[in-house]
Design a protein around this motif. Structure first.
Motif, PDB file in Angstrom:
ATOM      1  N   PRO A  62      57.099  70.715  27.808  1.00 43.43           N
ATOM      2  CA  PRO A  62      56.834  71.667  28.905  1.00 43.43           C
ATOM      3  C   PRO A  62      55.522  72.429  28.780  1.00 43.43           C
ATOM      4  O   PRO A  62      54.739  72.485  29.733  1.00 43.43           O
ATOM      5  CB  PRO A  62      58.043  72.608  28.828  1.00 43.43           C
ATOM      6  N   MET A  63      55.265  73.014  27.606  1.00 46.08           N
ATOM      7  CA  MET A  63      54.059  73.831  27.433  1.00 46.08           C
ATOM      8  C   MET A  63      52.799  73.042  27.750  1.00 46.08           C
ATOM      9  O   MET A  63      51.887  73.528  28.440  1.00 46.08           O
ATOM     10  CB  MET A  63      54.009  74.361  25.996  1.00 46.08           C
ATOM     11  N   TYR A  64      52.723  71.803  27.263  1.00 52.59           N
ATOM     12  CA  TYR A  64      51.517  70.994  27.434  1.00 52.59           C
ATOM     13  C   TYR A  64      51.431  70.389  28.837  1.00 52.59           C
ATOM     14  O   TYR A  64      50.334  70.178  29.350  1.00 52.59           O
ATOM     15  CB  TYR A  64      51.457  69.912  26.356  1.00 52.59           C
ATOM     16  N   LEU A  65      52.584  70.131  29.446  1.00 54.76           N
ATOM     17  CA  LEU A  65      52.560  69.640  30.823  1.00 54.76           C
ATOM     18  C   LEU A  65      52.034  70.715  31.772  1.00 54.76           C
ATOM     19  O   LEU A  65      51.289  70.420  32.708  1.00 54.76           O
ATOM     20  CB  LEU A  65      53.963  69.170  31.238  1.00 54.76           C
ATOM     21  N   PHE A  66      52.418  71.961  31.531  1.00 56.04           N
ATOM     22  CA  PHE A  66      51.869  73.065  32.330  1.00 56.04           C
ATOM     23  C   PHE A  66      50.373  73.229  32.055  1.00 56.04           C
ATOM     24  O   PHE A  66      49.591  73.514  32.967  1.00 56.04           O
ATOM     25  CB  PHE A  66      52.603  74.371  32.035  1.00 56.04           C
ATOM     26  N   TYR A  72      65.508  75.202  25.364  1.00 52.56           N
ATOM     27  CA  TYR A  72      64.180  75.177  26.003  1.00 52.56           C
ATOM     28  C   TYR A  72      63.933  73.870  26.761  1.00 52.56           C
ATOM     29  O   TYR A  72      63.653  73.868  27.961  1.00 52.56           O
ATOM     30  CB  TYR A  72      63.125  75.392  24.917  1.00 52.56           C
ATOM     31  N   THR A  73      64.056  72.736  26.077  1.00 49.53           N
ATOM     32  CA  THR A  73      63.794  71.438  26.726  1.00 49.53           C
ATOM     33  C   THR A  73      64.906  71.043  27.689  1.00 49.53           C
ATOM     34  O   THR A  73      64.688  70.243  28.595  1.00 49.53           O
ATOM     35  CB  THR A  73      63.607  70.338  25.669  1.00 49.53           C
ATOM     36  N   THR A  74      66.094  71.615  27.502  1.00 49.44           N
ATOM     37  CA  THR A  74      67.199  71.337  28.424  1.00 49.44           C
ATOM     38  C   THR A  74      66.982  72.043  29.760  1.00 49.44           C
ATOM     39  O   THR A  74      67.284  71.496  30.828  1.00 49.44           O
ATOM     40  CB  THR A  74      68.539  71.801  27.815  1.00 49.44           C
ATOM     41  N   ILE A  75      66.448  73.263  29.684  1.00 47.60           N
ATOM     42  CA  ILE A  75      66.173  74.027  30.916  1.00 47.60           C
ATOM     43  C   ILE A  75      64.940  73.483  31.615  1.00 47.60           C
ATOM     44  O   ILE A  75      64.966  73.212  32.824  1.00 47.60           O
ATOM     45  CB  ILE A  75      66.000  75.531  30.578  1.00 47.60           C
ATOM     46  N   LEU A  76      63.848  73.326  30.862  1.00 50.71           N
ATOM     47  CA  LEU A  76      62.600  72.842  31.467  1.00 50.71           C
ATOM     48  C   LEU A  76      62.499  71.325  31.289  1.00 50.71           C
ATOM     49  O   LEU A  76      61.732  70.820  30.473  1.00 50.71           O
ATOM     50  CB  LEU A  76      61.397  73.552  30.838  1.00 50.71           C
ATOM     51  N   THR A  77      63.288  70.616  32.058  1.00 50.73           N
ATOM     52  CA  THR A  77      63.234  69.150  32.038  1.00 50.73           C
ATOM     53  C   THR A  77      61.982  68.671  32.769  1.00 50.73           C
ATOM     54  O   THR A  77      61.350  69.439  33.520  1.00 50.73           O
ATOM     55  CB  THR A  77      64.475  68.557  32.713  1.00 50.73           C
ATOM     56  N   ASN A  78      61.619  67.410  32.577  1.00 58.31           N
ATOM     57  CA  ASN A  78      60.450  66.847  33.262  1.00 58.31           C
ATOM     58  C   ASN A  78      60.596  66.940  34.781  1.00 58.31           C
ATOM     59  O   ASN A  78      59.622  67.192  35.496  1.00 58.31           O
ATOM     60  CB  ASN A  78      60.238  65.391  32.845  1.00 58.31           C
ATOM     61  N   MET A 131      58.956  69.590  39.818  1.00 56.24           N
ATOM     62  CA  MET A 131      59.304  70.357  41.015  1.00 56.24           C
ATOM     63  C   MET A 131      58.512  71.661  41.066  1.00 56.24           C
ATOM     64  O   MET A 131      58.051  72.081  42.132  1.00 56.24           O
ATOM     65  CB  MET A 131      60.808  70.658  41.037  1.00 56.24           C
ATOM     66  N   ILE A 132      58.365  72.321  39.918  1.00 57.16           N
ATOM     67  CA  ILE A 132      57.582  73.562  39.869  1.00 57.16           C
ATOM     68  C   ILE A 132      56.130  73.272  40.246  1.00 57.16           C
ATOM     69  O   ILE A 132      55.527  73.991  41.056  1.00 57.16           O
ATOM     70  CB  ILE A 132      57.656  74.202  38.462  1.00 57.16           C
ATOM     71  N   GLY A 133      55.554  72.215  39.657  1.00 56.67           N
ATOM     72  CA  GLY A 133      54.170  71.837  39.975  1.00 56.67           C
ATOM     73  C   GLY A 133      53.992  71.490  41.447  1.00 56.67           C
ATOM     74  O   GLY A 133      53.015  71.906  42.077  1.00 56.67           O
ATOM     75  N   SER A 134      54.951  70.725  41.989  1.00 58.41           N
ATOM     76  CA  SER A 134      54.881  70.353  43.414  1.00 58.41           C
ATOM     77  C   SER A 134      55.004  71.582  44.306  1.00 58.41           C
ATOM     78  O   SER A 134      54.318  71.699  45.330  1.00 58.41           O
ATOM     79  CB  SER A 134      56.003  69.353  43.751  1.00 58.41           C
ATOM     80  N   GLY A 135      55.875  72.516  43.902  1.00 62.40           N
ATOM     81  CA  GLY A 135      56.042  73.753  44.683  1.00 62.40           C
ATOM     82  C   GLY A 135      54.777  74.594  44.693  1.00 62.40           C
ATOM     83  O   GLY A 135      54.396  75.152  45.728  1.00 62.40           O
TER      84      GLY A 135
END
Length: 314
Positions: free
Chosen positions: A60-64, A134-140, A145-149
């Motif tokens: 998650p951190m690096y994808l953001f 952490y990784t369970t909540i922020l799945t790919n 979806m957050i990025g698209s939003g």
């Protein structure tokens, strides 16, 4: 009516301005600008490519961080053509449609920057508050979806701005205060009522930068509350250390943005050089510094750079 049309068509092109007072030294001024743009474009491209290529960074951190690099690349590439055109070739003219398009992309990517910084603050909060899930909540899927939003919100909110400006007659001055097109600069030039434009611009500002900054402050309030409740001093320091890069990115982004907004609203009598410098700092410094900060402060990024370079050698 005919005179009104003639005046409007007369200013269907605009003249871009370099650094006020330094127009005679455009070639000299272009050297630091070229260097800064080269570092910004290459740095953000490198961060984006290394995260995409290295499977160990698909977290998650690096994808953001990858999203942040894309939005900052967008800001740099949106301003790059006209900035270098003005400084290197004295190419100051830009058509109305080209100017409105550039304005749209600059502000759109800038709003995406702000949205991604809020998403990164949320990421740090979840990592510190609930590290086991952490990784369970922020799945790919959720990250996508957050990025698209963030992208959809930026595009939808910014789309009306060029249309609202396009309907107005530009028959006052056609000289812009910067080497690129910004909404606060363009809205001063029409010789018609711009109340709707001003209110909509303020609405966009509050819905994006205003809400994002509020959510960032709330996220860090919760982070501090969680960190202070930790029993171990080492644990507290380790948790806060994971936020340093993001805090630097927030400060680097919001400080010049607030300064530029204050100059436009309350510094109307400030020298043109102040307006120009604030705008250039706002659009150029965050894309320039963020890849450097994250590369220095994040060991995983440095290791991934080493792995990618090692693979290319063999």
């Amino acid at each position: 009516m005919e005179l009104h049309r003639n005046q409007s068509s007369l200013h269907s092109t605009f003249l871009l301005t370099g650094i006020p007072g330094l127009q005679a030294r455009n070639i000299g001024v272009s050297i630091p600008f070229c260097f800064a743009y080269a570092v910004a474009v290459l740095g953000n491209s490198a961060v984006f490519l290394v995260i995409v290529k290295d499977q160990t960074l698909h977290k998650p951190m690096y994808l953001f961080l990858c999203m942040l690099a894309v939005s900052e690349l967008g800001v740099s590439l949106s301003t790059l053509p006209t900035v270098l055109g003005v400084f290197l070739f004295d190419a100051r003219e830009i058509g109305l449609d080209a100017c409105l398009s550039q304005m749209f992309f600059i502000h759109c990517f800038s709003i995406m920057d702000s949205g991604v910084l809020w998403a990164m603050a949320l990421d740090r909060f979840i990592a510190i508050y609930n590290p086991l899930q952490y990784t369970t909540i922020l799945t790919n899927f959720r990250i996508a979806m957050i990025g698209s939003g963030i992208a959809a919100k930026s595009i939808i909110l910014l789309a009306p701005l060029p249309l609202l400006l396009r309907r107005l007659p530009f028959c006052r001055s056609n000289v812009l205060a910067h080497p690129y097109c910004l909404h606060p600069n363009l809205i001063r030039l029409p010789c018609a009522d711009t109340t709707v434009n001003s209110f909509y611009g303020l609405f966009v500002l509050l819905c994006t930068f205003g809400l994002d900054s509020l959510f960032i402050v709330l996220s860090y309030t919760m982070i501090l509350k969680t960190v202070l409740s930790m029993a171990s001093k080492e644990g507290r320091l380790k948790a806060l250390n994971t936020c340093v890069s993001h805090i630097c990115a927030v400060v680097i982004y919001y400080t010049p943005m607030i300064g530029l907004s204050m100059v436009y609203r309350f510094g109307k009598h400030a020298p043109p050089l102040v307006h120009s410098l604030m705008a250039n700092i706002y659009l150029l410094v965050p894309p320039l510094l963020n890849p450097i900060i994250y590369s220095i402060k994040t060991k995983e990024i440095l290791k991934a750079f080493g792995r990618v370079l090692h693979r290319k050698k063999f």
